[in-house]
Scaffold this motif. Structure first.
Motif, short mmCIF file in Angstrom:
data_model
loop_
_atom_site.label_atom_id
_atom_site.label_comp_id
_atom_site.label_asym_id
_atom_site.label_seq_id
_atom_site.Cartn_x
_atom_site.Cartn_y
_atom_site.Cartn_z
N MET A 74 0.34 11.62 -38.26
CA MET A 74 0.48 10.66 -37.15
C MET A 74 1.84 10.08 -37.10
O MET A 74 2.09 9.54 -35.85
N HIS A 75 2.81 10.18 -38.09
CA HIS A 75 3.77 9.62 -38.02
C HIS A 75 5.16 10.50 -37.72
O HIS A 75 5.16 11.47 -38.08
N PRO A 76 5.92 9.91 -36.69
CA PRO A 76 7.13 11.06 -36.16
C PRO A 76 7.96 11.37 -37.42
O PRO A 76 8.55 12.73 -37.42
N TYR A 77 7.95 10.66 -38.55
CA TYR A 77 8.94 11.11 -39.73
C TYR A 77 8.04 12.21 -40.36
O TYR A 77 8.71 13.21 -40.59
N GLY A 101 12.97 -3.93 -38.23
CA GLY A 101 11.61 -3.69 -37.59
C GLY A 101 11.35 -2.24 -38.58
O GLY A 101 11.54 -2.12 -39.52
N CYS A 102 10.87 -1.13 -37.58
CA CYS A 102 10.76 0.06 -38.21
C CYS A 102 12.16 0.75 -38.36
O CYS A 102 12.89 0.86 -37.38
N ARG A 103 12.36 1.16 -39.72
CA ARG A 103 13.65 1.69 -40.04
C ARG A 103 14.06 3.08 -39.52
O ARG A 103 15.15 3.17 -39.70
N LEU A 104 12.91 3.72 -39.02
CA LEU A 104 13.23 5.06 -38.37
C LEU A 104 13.86 4.81 -37.02
O LEU A 104 14.45 5.82 -36.54
N GLY A 105 13.74 3.76 -36.55
CA GLY A 105 13.87 3.56 -35.01
C GLY A 105 15.32 4.23 -34.51
O GLY A 105 14.91 5.05 -33.47
N PRO A 106 16.50 4.17 -35.11
CA PRO A 106 17.63 4.70 -34.67
C PRO A 106 17.52 6.11 -34.47
O PRO A 106 18.40 6.88 -33.84
N ARG A 107 16.53 7.00 -35.29
CA ARG A 107 16.48 8.15 -35.49
C ARG A 107 15.31 8.96 -34.71
O ARG A 107 15.10 10.02 -34.66
N CYS A 108 14.30 8.00 -34.50
CA CYS A 108 13.01 8.46 -33.92
C CYS A 108 13.00 8.68 -32.34
O CYS A 108 13.43 7.96 -31.47
N PRO A 109 12.45 9.99 -32.10
CA PRO A 109 12.57 10.19 -30.66
C PRO A 109 11.44 9.46 -29.83
O PRO A 109 11.49 9.41 -28.73
N ARG A 110 10.71 8.80 -30.56
CA ARG A 110 9.74 7.86 -29.70
C ARG A 110 9.86 6.51 -29.73
O ARG A 110 9.00 5.89 -29.23
N ALA A 111 10.89 6.08 -30.26
CA ALA A 111 11.16 4.71 -30.39
C ALA A 111 11.28 3.94 -29.06
O ALA A 111 11.75 4.34 -27.92
N GLN A 112 10.74 2.75 -28.91
CA GLN A 112 10.70 1.92 -27.86
C GLN A 112 11.03 0.49 -28.20
O GLN A 112 11.40 0.10 -29.44
N ILE A 155 9.52 -2.33 -28.76
CA ILE A 155 8.73 -2.84 -29.71
C ILE A 155 9.13 -2.41 -31.20
O ILE A 155 8.63 -3.35 -31.95
N CYS A 156 9.83 -1.35 -31.36
CA CYS A 156 9.90 -0.96 -32.56
C CYS A 156 10.63 -1.62 -33.63
O CYS A 156 10.97 -1.64 -34.56
N VAL A 157 11.40 -2.68 -32.89
CA VAL A 157 12.05 -3.59 -33.66
C VAL A 157 11.26 -4.54 -34.36
O VAL A 157 11.86 -5.38 -35.30
N ASN A 212 8.21 -4.98 -37.13
CA ASN A 212 7.41 -4.08 -38.20
C ASN A 212 6.16 -3.65 -37.50
O ASN A 212 5.24 -4.55 -37.46
N PRO A 213 5.75 -2.30 -37.67
CA PRO A 213 4.51 -1.91 -37.19
C PRO A 213 3.53 -2.24 -38.43
O PRO A 213 3.85 -2.25 -39.46
N THR A 214 2.21 -2.61 -38.01
CA THR A 214 1.18 -3.06 -38.94
C THR A 214 0.56 -1.64 -39.61
O THR A 214 0.59 -0.41 -38.82
N ARG A 228 1.91 3.52 -40.60
CA ARG A 228 2.74 2.56 -39.70
C ARG A 228 3.62 2.90 -38.61
O ARG A 228 4.42 3.48 -38.99
N CYS A 229 3.06 2.81 -37.40
CA CYS A 229 3.93 3.28 -36.38
C CYS A 229 3.22 2.75 -34.85
O CYS A 229 2.10 2.69 -34.75
N HIS A 230 3.98 2.39 -33.99
CA HIS A 230 3.43 1.75 -33.00
C HIS A 230 3.18 2.85 -31.90
O HIS A 230 2.21 2.53 -31.04
N TYR A 231 3.64 4.01 -32.00
CA TYR A 231 3.52 5.20 -31.15
C TYR A 231 3.10 6.23 -31.93
O TYR A 231 3.79 7.42 -31.92
N PRO A 232 1.90 6.20 -32.84
CA PRO A 232 1.84 7.33 -33.56
C PRO A 232 1.39 8.64 -32.54
O PRO A 232 1.11 8.76 -31.51
S1 SF4 Z 1 7.53 2.63 -34.98
FE1 SF4 Z 1 8.72 3.18 -33.41
S2 SF4 Z 1 10.57 3.67 -34.10
FE2 SF4 Z 1 9.14 3.75 -35.69
S3 SF4 Z 1 8.09 5.74 -36.00
FE3 SF4 Z 1 6.82 4.53 -34.59
S4 SF4 Z 1 7.71 5.14 -32.57
FE4 SF4 Z 1 9.21 5.79 -34.14
#
Ligand code: SF4
Length: 336
Positions: free
Chosen positions: A259-262, A299-310, A312-314, A316-318, A328-332
């Motif tokens: 589910m997670h981009p990482y 927030g989500c520490r993958l943000g600067p490298r994540c292709p799906r970041a928005q 809201i990602c600043v 922390n996702p629950t 843990r991701c806002h856009y799984p």
């Molecule tokens: S919360 Fe945002 S930045 Fe973090 S992995 Fe999900 S989409 Fe990417």
């Protein structure tokens, strides 16, 4: 049943620049008798989590957790002395670069003997009966040899008389594994157990760890930055990025429905032997680098490298949990 249950573990370290939260609400649930892979790039905090489990932290660390149980024992309520007592008996650790953890001034025999369990009642009884010290010595020697045979070292006499620098990394790692299983611990934590080893030795060590799990039902937590190698023997996996556990689930859940981009990025880095790659084709890598600990994103520490970041990602996702699969991701990936 969970052997190790850690929820929202955080580690703050005092530095010259102030407190830095290196581990941020990491959670880990390890099923008794399973092999669990804790996977993430170098510098993602895997070793810090292991040290917090073992209680091997420095005085400038602040370790907090909502829950930290080994079986029925609350690790967070134990004193340093009590934590040390369970080290080696309940939990053992196998370190990366074994030759630097073995004592260079002691022969292998002495080092293994130092970790053997204290004399059992049966041994004491036998000792009183026989009153011959030689019997006791030979039983200890036998135990040491048995341990070496268990980890696949057949030329035990030669190895026992060597100093660590006279042995290869692979044999040193097998010696460390022998020391780790000497007390039949319930949990063995293997920190990058095959770093800087040849491919053949790597597969030998993984086969050995797998055998330990299958024959002795020993629970294994394998820390690794090699997704392909570790996923091959893991029943469950937890992905960690920059001190945050991002996704956790069974082998099937992670490999089949990440589910997670990482996790998705990690899966893409695996080489598919059935696929035909073009000559000089570029293999997939996640763009960018893992940030240093004093420049952690909010927030989500993958943000600067994540292709799906928005935006809201600043925040922390629950944690979302579905049938034991947590992330843990806002856009799984699969839910969007
Ligand atoms: S919360 Fe945002 S930045 Fe973090 S992995 Fe999900 S989409 Fe990417």
């Amino acid at each position: 049943m969970a052997l190790l249950d850690i929820r929202n573990l955080s580690i703050d370290i005092d530095t010259a620049q102030g407190k830095i939260r290196v581990i941020d609400k990491a959670s880990l649930n390890i099923v008794d008798g399973s092999i669990h892979g804790l996977i993430g790039e170098s510098g993602s905090g895997k070793t810090l989590i292991a040290k917090a489990i073992l209680g091997l932290h420095n005085s400038n660390w602040t370790v907090t957790a909502d829950r930290m149980f080994l079986g029925k024992t609350d690790l967070s309520k134990l004193s340093q002395k009590e934590r040390r007592q369970i080290l080696g008996t309940e939990i053992s650790m196998i370190f990366q670069e074994p030759s630097s953890y073995l004592d260079p001034s002691q022969k292998i025999h002495t080092q293994i003997e130092s970790v053997l369990p204290k004399k059992t009642m049966q041994q004491r009884f036998r000792r009183i009966l026989s009153k011959i010290k030689r019997v006791h010595i030979s039983s200890r020697r036998l135990q040491i040899k048995e341990l070496l045979h268990k980890v696949g070292i057949q030329n035990d006499v030669a190895v026992l008389n060597c100093y660590p620098h006279q042995l290869s990394e692979g044999v040193c790692q097998k010696v460390m594994i022998a020391m780790a299983i000497a007390n039949n611990p319930r949990l063995i934590i293997a920190d990058e157990p095959t770093t800087s080893m040849e491919a053949v030795t790597q597969s030998q060590i993984f086969r050995l760890l797998y055998k330990l799990n299958q024959l002795n039902n020993t629970t294994l937590l394998i820390l690794s930055n090699n997704f392909a190698n570790t996923s091959g023997i893991s029943d469950y996996m937890t992905l960690v990025y920059c001190g945050q556990t991002v996704e956790s689930g069974s082998y099937k859940q992670i490999m089949g429905s990440a589910m997670h981009p990482y996790t998705q990025a990690m899966l893409k880095t695996m080489i598919n032997n059935e696929e035909i790659y073009e000559h000089k084709a570029q293999l997939y890598t996640l763009p960018g680098n893992i940030p240093s600990s004093n420049q952690l994103p909010i927030g989500c520490r993958l943000g600067p490298r994540c292709p799906r970041a928005q935006r809201i990602c600043v925040k922390n996702p629950t944690l979302t949990i579905k049938k034991g699969h947590s992330f843990r991701c806002h856009y799984p990936i699969k839910l969007s």
